[in-house]
Design a protein around this motif. Sequence first.
Motif, PDB file in Angstrom:
ATOM      1  N   GLY B 205       0.747  -1.268  -0.189  1.00  0.00           N
ATOM      2  CA  GLY B 205      -0.047   0.021   0.053  1.00  0.00           C
ATOM      3  C   GLY B 205       0.832   1.292  -0.157  1.00  0.00           C
ATOM      4  N   ARG B 206       0.247   2.215   0.579  1.00  0.00           N
ATOM      5  CA  ARG B 206       1.041   3.620   0.439  1.00  0.00           C
ATOM      6  C   ARG B 206       1.422   3.851   1.886  1.00  0.00           C
ATOM      7  N   VAL B 207       2.709   4.509   1.906  1.00  0.00           N
ATOM      8  CA  VAL B 207       3.196   4.852   3.241  1.00  0.00           C
ATOM      9  C   VAL B 207       3.631   6.304   3.235  1.00  0.00           C
ATOM     10  N   LEU B 208       3.031   6.960   4.566  1.00  0.00           N
ATOM     11  CA  LEU B 208       3.330   8.291   4.846  1.00  0.00           C
ATOM     12  C   LEU B 208       4.552   8.404   5.680  1.00  0.00           C
ATOM     13  N   VAL B 209       5.602   9.121   5.398  1.00  0.00           N
ATOM     14  CA  VAL B 209       6.803   9.080   6.527  1.00  0.00           C
ATOM     15  C   VAL B 209       6.793  10.336   7.299  1.00  0.00           C
ATOM     16  N   ILE B 210       6.642  10.304   8.476  1.00  0.00           N
ATOM     17  CA  ILE B 210       6.642  11.928   9.508  1.00  0.00           C
ATOM     18  C   ILE B 210       7.987  11.864  10.301  1.00  0.00           C
ATOM     19  N   HIS B 211       8.503  12.958  10.401  1.00  0.00           N
ATOM     20  CA  HIS B 211       9.918  13.162  11.015  1.00  0.00           C
ATOM     21  C   HIS B 211       9.718  14.606  11.812  1.00  0.00           C
ATOM     22  N   ARG B 212       9.847  14.363  12.987  1.00  0.00           N
ATOM     23  CA  ARG B 212       9.728  15.689  13.824  1.00  0.00           C
ATOM     24  C   ARG B 212       8.469  16.572  13.396  1.00  0.00           C
ATOM     25  N   GLY B 213       7.430  15.866  13.310  1.00  0.00           N
ATOM     26  CA  GLY B 213       6.027  16.462  13.297  1.00  0.00           C
ATOM     27  C   GLY B 213       5.827  17.013  11.723  1.00  0.00           C
ATOM     28  N   ARG B 214       6.722  16.830  10.918  1.00  0.00           N
ATOM     29  CA  ARG B 214       6.386  16.941   9.547  1.00  0.00           C
ATOM     30  C   ARG B 214       6.336  16.060   8.655  1.00  0.00           C
ATOM     31  N   LEU B 215       5.258  15.876   7.606  1.00  0.00           N
ATOM     32  CA  LEU B 215       5.307  14.621   6.786  1.00  0.00           C
ATOM     33  C   LEU B 215       6.236  15.001   5.741  1.00  0.00           C
ATOM     34  N   ASN B 216       7.379  14.112   5.371  1.00  0.00           N
ATOM     35  CA  ASN B 216       8.288  14.412   4.925  1.00  0.00           C
ATOM     36  C   ASN B 216       8.250  13.252   3.226  1.00  0.00           C
ATOM     37  N   ASP B 217       7.698  12.608   3.188  1.00  0.00           N
ATOM     38  CA  ASP B 217       7.917  11.616   2.135  1.00  0.00           C
ATOM     39  C   ASP B 217       6.485  10.894   1.923  1.00  0.00           C
ATOM     40  N   GLU B 218       6.366  10.409   0.786  1.00  0.00           N
ATOM     41  CA  GLU B 218       5.115   9.635   0.475  1.00  0.00           C
ATOM     42  C   GLU B 218       5.580   8.640  -0.571  1.00  0.00           C
TER      43      GLU B 218
END
Lengths: 293, 226
Positions: B205-218
């Motif tokens: 499926g799809r993955v959302l990457v979050i780092h230090r409160g920001r959505l960085n990558d998809e």
Amino acid sequence: MEYYFRRALDGIKASPAASGVALASIAASVLFAGAVLLVTSNAYRAVARWAASGIDVSLYFRPEAGETGVVATRTRIEGDSAVVDIRFVSQEEAWQFLAQSMDKSAELLTGLTPQILPASLEIRLERRLSDADVATRIDAWRALPGVSDIQSSRAAVVSGTTAADIVRWVAWALGALTLAASLLIVMTTFQLAAYTRRDEMNVLRLVGAVGRGYWGPVVLAGILEGAVAAVLAIVVLFLAFEAVAIPIRSSLPAFAERVAFLGMSQCLTLLLWGAVLGGVGSAVGMRRVSEWR
Amino acid sequence: MIRVHAVSKSFGGSRRALCDVSFRVAEGEFTALTGPSGSGKTTLFRVLIGEVVPDSGSVVVNGRNLGRLDAAGIAELRRDLGLVFEEPRLIEGLPVIDNVALAAQVRGRSRLEARRLAEEALERVALEDAAGCFARDLCAGEKQRVSLARALVNKPVLILADEPTLGLDPDQALCVLKILTQACSDGATVLMATHDMEALSVLRGRVLVIHRGRLNDESELEELSA
């Protein structure tokens, strides 16, 4: 409604220790309130009954009054419409009363004769009479031939009525104090109970329980615990009352019918009080430990 | 199914738990939200279920704008969701079946109907034999599966799972992931927060990457595992 009952019972079963503590605190509160109610209602009843019985006047004759003088005085007094009852007490009867009242100390009377005591008329006047009415009569009767002294219980009746009022106010004050103290204790207990059930509260919020669905089972559980605790307290109070009343009935038969347990309405009031304590306590306790969102 | 737009959230100090987060999850999609511990996954998850109110931005879940919902509205939203947490959050003193049936009863089902649905849900997580056991007597993996059964009992259109495999042994974790995947195959939308790379490696499926409160990558889960 079945859902609320089942959830309430499930909640009680899920945290038996917390429920037990809450139940015990309510039972103690109801027991104390019931004991105060029991003592004060009996005290009030006794004082009020005595105070309502009328004003007793004792009229004592001089030894030389003779039978004719006694009859004349009695006839005169019986004509007074305020006289409820009148009874002649001879010297011999007075002697017997004295000996009976002295019980084991009656031997002190050895060597004395009934003639040391005066014959008397025991008169009961209507309770409605004022101080002045009683004083007027006493003055008039004291002037009759052969009368040596007159004593009245008017002052005691006034004191008795006042005492009954005081007992009533003390009962109210104790009741209010009990109410405030027990509410505080029960709220604190339920706060602890709610704290131990905070996981359950969180789960309920999580699955979207709201309003009655959220509060209802917990408050209902409190009401049920309160009612059960009140019943237990009333049973314990009744057993304690019987334990005290049985020896009183056997040794002091005169008091037997005057000492009574709480009436049905008083028991229902205690039951209601326990249920309200449980409901309010659980609602307030839960409000204190739970955050809505 | 989920629309998050420019959501920010701070807790007290200057550090922002979420910073201008925006994303969408379409109906029927399996989406993983990943990132290291403390990256904001759980805060975002709590925002999505109305447990935390964002400082700014808008959140629409299952057609409901959370900013416009009162407490009753939030509760109504939760009744329509299937929620799974890192901790199973069960009522330990209740039997397993009652824990599961609770979610159905809150939705207004009768006790009998709720228990029937709970039995079905327990079958889906292979715990039908534990229906009568108390939750406190189960192991961690079993508790998490009960939690999953509770999430599935109302056949929700959206399942939100926050670190559902954390602390579980590989077999139990795989079992939990299979159940979530199956639920997605059955038509539910799934958003799962996790920092368990092993878990991500078996998902599609799809993955959302979050780092230090920001959505960085998809990216796609397949790309991540490759």
